[in-house]
Design an enzyme around this catalytic site. Structure first.
Site, mmCIF file in Angstrom:
data_model
loop_
_atom_site.group_PDB
_atom_site.id
_atom_site.type_symbol
_atom_site.label_atom_id
_atom_site.label_comp_id
_atom_site.label_asym_id
_atom_site.label_seq_id
_atom_site.Cartn_x
_atom_site.Cartn_y
_atom_site.Cartn_z
ATOM 1 N N LYS A 189 -78.656 23.727 14.997
ATOM 2 C CA LYS A 189 -77.888 22.733 14.242
ATOM 3 C C LYS A 189 -76.450 22.664 14.753
ATOM 4 C CE LYS A 189 -75.639 23.489 10.678
ATOM 5 N NZ LYS A 189 -74.993 23.885 9.437
ATOM 6 N N LYS B 192 -64.128 24.512 15.338
ATOM 7 C CA LYS B 192 -65.176 25.423 14.875
ATOM 8 C C LYS B 192 -66.472 25.207 15.670
ATOM 9 C CE LYS B 192 -67.844 28.006 12.208
ATOM 10 N NZ LYS B 192 -67.971 29.436 12.490
ATOM 11 N N THR C 216 -69.053 24.874 7.967
ATOM 12 C CA THR C 216 -69.167 24.180 9.245
ATOM 13 C C THR C 216 -69.907 22.882 9.002
ATOM 14 O OG1 THR C 216 -69.220 26.278 10.418
ATOM 15 C CG2 THR C 216 -70.087 24.357 11.580
#
Lengths: 291, 291, 291, 291
Positions: free
Chosen positions: D238, D169, D93
């Site tokens: 994050k 994602k 990711t």
């Protein structure tokens, strides 16, 4: 002028006193009778029940909230007992919906209704320097203008419908909540970078934000002085909720107000409901792990 | 004093001119050379490239953002070319993280680094009445204090680490964004109750919110005057994002700032990015179906 | 069992029919009489007024909101007319505060009160596969369990205080609102990167989010099919507001709920109040300038 | 197929093992060499440095974040050393912006770049049942499809630009964050009304929210089991930040994501950064004064 004044709390008492000093005949009522003692000694006349206020053709009230107004003005029988042509000046912050309902109820009785919520804290009330936000028929406002001139530095008119003044008052209190909440977050930010919030706030409130709202609440935040409360977090939550509800009534989303509501509720949940709403700064600090 | 000034935009040009008027020898550089013409006619010396600024032991810069500072001060070779003992005064609003990196880089070169972001718009800069938020070693700040005294009404010191001043500057700009966003929501609220926002804002900014920030932006909102932009929404978004990032760096949640970021982004998405950030009032009005 | 059923709307009608089919004697009432015709033909008995429902010792109601319950159950005289020992099963989503007040009022009358809000839309109600969230005294719930077994696949018990079931129901509807609002934002995000929301949502709801809530509302969002509304935005706003109010009652801040409230209100302000609340996706798209 | 696999963390190790089991020749590299021992014993070939991976025409990487990818793939010299016509499959990711930059950099080198971030936790990876979100040129994806078929149950394609898969994602991880945050607030709400969150969550995740995301995280919240962390709050922050940034890049406001960012940051500020991000439930409980 022959007037009645109901509600002698921290704001109401100095307002009634100013009216007395200005030479008006003032009939006073308060839920707990001791609050009226000093005023009686200064020459006010005692009302033992709200209904006794019907002797005066002009009634002013400064009560806590919608429920208190309903109880003291309506349920007590006072509104029904007022002579046709009387005028009622509601100085309190009430909901827009209730203001509208009250206006209709007064109209049905032939009693003029003036919404006149005030901006300013206790010291300003005592000095007779409040800003008064007036809503209602022009003739009714003009009739009580001499009284409003005693209470305040200036009367601002916001429309023929009394609830318009209440909408403006709620908008103003939302602005106050936001000023506090903003200083709270900004203080946490600078503290995170090892700058004392007091130093930041001194700069902020001496320059672009040199206004009473910022200086007053900024000082409380700088000194972390949240008691005695000038305005409790629980009251702040109530007013922000009323602003959100007034917005919902006309489909106005207010995401900043929502965020402030959540912060005030969080502070209350932490046990700080009786602190001054400047204690939003505690909420921001706690969220940041700074205390 | 022999100084260089890099960045002659709407803020930089009047600042450089004030330094020139005060009798200093000023070497000026700007990306587009036409901006320096007027200054050269008034006696400034031309730098054709940033590197030419290394002739002066004191360099001031007023550049757009982190990237511009990196390009003009570092990548240009200027920082490496400055004599040991020189001082660089960065007047721009940069990120806290980059301010820290810059400070380290200057230290490694033996050049003093002073962060001195300013509060005030163009007219204030022209009048030499800015408020200057200074961070850096006391000796370095004192060395350039005569210059700061030309540019500003007052210098506020916030610590030995230059980035502390940047944190305070970002906190201040967040407060401005919040004042605008708050007046935006409050205006939509009162408009929903058929009160003209201008009437509400006049009262607000004459009483508890009688401060330059509220009066200036409140006036723009009252007049719906969003162009020419004193500070564009895109720049407002950048600064609120920098405040959020500075908060995240020390784990300070700022939900009001998040809400403001979302509002600015929404305004930009609607095509209003080049308007003054007071156009947050358009966002609130649009959300409420008022336009 | 001899029962009365009040409120034959889109949910109530199939529920009453299922009880009839299961062999119970069902007295039906509805505000507009035509809604009961089909049921009467199938063997239900007509009540011409809510008060007529007092003939049955077990009363079920599926009414729109607090106000409707107050009018039909209390103000109509029905509650006062019910025989001591009767039981009232309230299947509707009402506020926690009103649920508590109702429980007290029933107790004062010696009538058992069971809160039994349901999870599931019309087709699930018709299939008798609802999930029933029950609150109230165990003995009272057990007494009506055979009826609940007709209406639902399963009864979940959440406490002796009826309003506990209402709190769970509001929490569930908040989760639905959040699922919709989340897919709305995520769809805007991927559309911004030129990915069709339908493609994203197919993946999402086939994998980690393969649940009825996501598949149902995800499908509506993918097809941008917001009418006919299974559940209108205005009702969604009402339920999220009730969740916020229930949270405020016990000092539980719910910032995600606040954000959803603002989004629903914004959609309604844009004129989409009669659309299915899946139209939160329109709100997110509009904010992003995507339509 | 002759392949290299870089990054043998909790997700990467079982993925590499599955490729090995499927009969492929696998060259493995990891920052800390002990992680590769078990794989070497099973027949994998050791790379002592990322650059050694250039021996294989197909490179898969499962690295922590943008910085790790930059260091291991680019700065190490690996990308420059790969033969023209090689393909790099990035399973991690990463940010949309960096994905785009990487794609350009690969194209300049004549190396195919496939973004293939995965949905599923460690056990799913070990079972070879991941859902793979693929972005990139069709021919490149088809070339590595046999490998993706080993790793996952299904490959979903989201466009020719690799970063499109990264956007999907990030949208998916935002949905996970929101599911957790929503259950967190809802649990606090029902707890406020004396309903055990576990009872509520059992109902919720057995009915309309019967999906792996809700069942998995709902179970953790019900058991208040936040360690060992399957996915730490810091990583959650994050990813939500990356989603916000990806939204900002195309002017998509995401107020729910902003609210979740603030909540995760608050949890981290309270010292819970190493807990599973299901610990958002602690944040909601703490805000409500429930712990």
């Amino acid at each position: 002028m022959d007037i009645a004044f109901l509600g002698l709390g921290t704001m109401g008492a100095p307002m009634a006193r100013n009216l007395l000093k200005a030479g008006h005949t003032v009939h006073v009522w308060n839920r707990s009778p001791q609050a009226r003692e000093a005023l009686l000694q200064d020459g006010a006349h005692a009302c033992d029940a709200p209904l006794d206020a019907a002797v005066a053709p002009v009634v002013l009230s400064m009560l806590a909230d919608d429920a208190a107004v309903a109880e003291v003005i309506v349920d007590s029988g006072l509104l029904d007992a007022l002579p046709e042509g009387a005028v009622h000046v509601n100085l309190a912050t009430v909901s827009v919906a209730y203001a509208r309902a009250l206006a209709e109820r007064h109209a049905a009785r032939g009693v003029d209704y003036v919404a006149a919520p005030v901006v300013g804290r206790v010291d300003v009330a005592a000095a007779g320097k409040l800003n008064i936000l007036a809503g209602g028929k022009a003739a009714a406002i003009e009739r009580v203008q001499p009284l409003l001139d005693v209470l305040g530095a200036r009367t601002w008119r916001f429309g023929e419908a009394p609830e318009q003044a209440n909408a403006v008052k709620l908008a103003t209190n939302f602005c106050l909540a936001s000023a506090i909440g903003t200083m709270a977050e900004a203080s946490a930010l600078v503290r995170g970078h090892a700058v004392a919030p007091a130093d930041f706030l001194e700069m902020l409130t001496s320059t672009v934000f040199a206004a009473p709202a910022y200086q007053g609440y900024g000082g409380l935040i700088a000194r972390e002085q949240y008691t005695p409360a000038g305005f409790k977090m629980t009251l702040g939550l109530k007013d922000v909720r009323l602003a959100l509800t007034a917005g919902e009534a006309t489909q106005v989303p207010m995401p900043l107000a929502s965020t402030l509501r959540d912060g005030l509720l969080e502070g209350i949940a932490q046990g700080d409901g009786a602190l001054d709403w400047a204690a939003l700064a505690k909420v921001s600090a706690r969220r940041a792990g700074q205390q």
